[in-house]
Enzyme design. Structure first.
Site, short mmCIF file in Angstrom:
data_model
loop_
_atom_site.label_atom_id
_atom_site.label_comp_id
_atom_site.label_asym_id
_atom_site.label_seq_id
_atom_site.Cartn_x
_atom_site.Cartn_y
_atom_site.Cartn_z
N CYS A 162 11.33 19.33 35.62
CA CYS A 162 10.51 18.22 36.13
C CYS A 162 9.51 18.73 37.17
O CYS A 162 8.35 18.35 37.15
CB CYS A 162 11.36 17.15 36.81
SG CYS A 162 12.90 16.78 36.00
N ASP A 163 9.98 19.56 38.09
CA ASP A 163 9.17 19.88 39.27
C ASP A 163 8.63 21.31 39.32
O ASP A 163 7.75 21.60 40.12
CB ASP A 163 10.00 19.61 40.54
CG ASP A 163 10.42 18.15 40.63
OD1 ASP A 163 9.62 17.29 40.22
OD2 ASP A 163 11.55 17.87 41.07
N CYS A 167 15.69 19.54 39.68
CA CYS A 167 15.26 19.62 38.28
C CYS A 167 14.06 20.55 38.15
O CYS A 167 12.94 20.17 38.53
CB CYS A 167 14.92 18.22 37.75
SG CYS A 167 14.28 18.24 36.07
#
Ligand code: NAP
Length: 301
Positions: A133-134, A130
């Site tokens: 997200c990261d 992701c």
């Protein structure tokens, strides 16, 4: 006793919820994790009509608000099994069971793993599925993206705005992604595409990923490259284990054009079913048809 249980709170499930509420069906939507599904993790969506550019999370917040505004009951529970009891279905979940006349499965899919050494070991320590997200953890660093589909190409472009360098590793010499997405990565100055290459191994130490081994499929030569992050986007697997209906060899639920499965009263919509296109726009259409046909089925009982 419900008329309809919808499993999954992504675009297909929320759309089905909106249509079911408008049809005045007594409905509950069950979601395992968070409302919005995979698309809520997408940084930007540029192909949902009416919204030239909107973040996945904002679009899904609008869907949820719309559904809740119509009174849709949403509960957080993971479905483990669906049993058939005459014309009723018993949806068994981690939070108890729900009896219903009809079920719409709209559980979408999850990222597929590559299956290379180091992938599991460095998950959360440099390996990610992701970018939204990261990605921010890799600001100013070097990352590798694996895959050549829409997700890989789109996320490589997103990461190029954060990372100092993005290597896009693709096993063929042509990308599968939409042309408009391809143009973006090809013109980004800090994205380098490694054509006809595969990722063989991810290496590092206890602080995280340090290096990867890639192989050139044309020359068969392998080399090590230094990167701090590895983002893997090599397709998806459907989340359909809990339901016993006909599926294809990869687990996607087979439906007809009415979203009906092999089991009467169980419908499927969105990315979890066999469909030629996995998009928010198509999931929305699936959800609407599934709810419409579920209503007709319930009336027929
Ligand atoms: P996908 O379209 O199935 O693409 C997977 C990519 O990974 C392909 O390029 C494939 O290579 C590569 N791959 C698969 N297994 C591999 C392996 N073992 N080693 C190396 N490479 C491997 O998956 P996706 O990109 O996750 O997209 C899933 C669906 O969502 C698609 O239908 C897509 O259109 C849709 N989607 C749409 C958007 C959008 O904005 N329009 C965004 C995201 C996703 P090959 O090309 O050689 O097969």
């Amino acid at each position: 006793m419900y008329d309809l249980v919808i499993v999954g709170g992504g675009p297909a499930g929320l759309t089905a919820g909106i249509y079911a509420q408008r049809a005045r069906l007594k409905t509950v939507l069950l979601e395992r994790q968070y409302i919005g599904g995979q698309i809520a993790l997408s940084d930007v969506i540029e192909n949902y009509p009416g919204f030239p550019s909107i973040s996945g999370s904002e679009l899904m917040e609008r869907f949820e608000k719309h559904a809740r505004g119509l009174g849709l009951e949403i509960r957080f529970a993971e479905v483990v099994n669906i049993e058939i009891d005459g014309t009723e279905k018993v949806v068994k979940t981690t939070e108890g069971e729900f009896r219903t006349k009809a079920v719409i499965v709209a559980t979408g899919a999850r990222p597929r793993k590559l299956g290379v050494p180091g992938e599991d070991e460095f998950l959360g320590k440099g390996v990610s599925y992701c970018a939204t997200c990261d990605g921010p953890f890799f600001r100013g660093q070097r990352v590798m993206v694996v895959g050549g589909g829409d997700t890989a190409v789109k996320e490589a472009f997103y990461l190029s705005k954060l990372a100092s360098k993005v290597y896009l590793v693709h096993r063929r010499d042509r990308l599968r992604a939409e042309k408009i997405l391809q143009e973006k990565v090809i013109s980004a100055s800090n994205i380098e595409i490694l054509w006809s290459h595969i990722l063989k191994e991810i290496k590092g130490d206890k602080t995280g990923v340090k290096k990867v081994v890639v192989q050139d499929l044309k020359s068969s030569e392998s080399k090590e490259m230094e990167v701090e992050g590895v983002f893997i986007f090599v397709g998806i697997n459907p989340s359909t284990d809990f339901v016993d209906v006909d599926k294809d060899e990869r687990g996607f639920i087979k439906t007809d054009q009415n979203m009906e499965t092999s089991e009467k009263g169980i419908f499927a919509a969105g990315d979890c079913r066999t469909t030629p296109l996995l998009q928010v726009a198509t999931a929305v259409g699936d959800g609407a048809i599934a709810a419409f046909r579920a209503e007709a089925y319930i009336e027929s009982l």
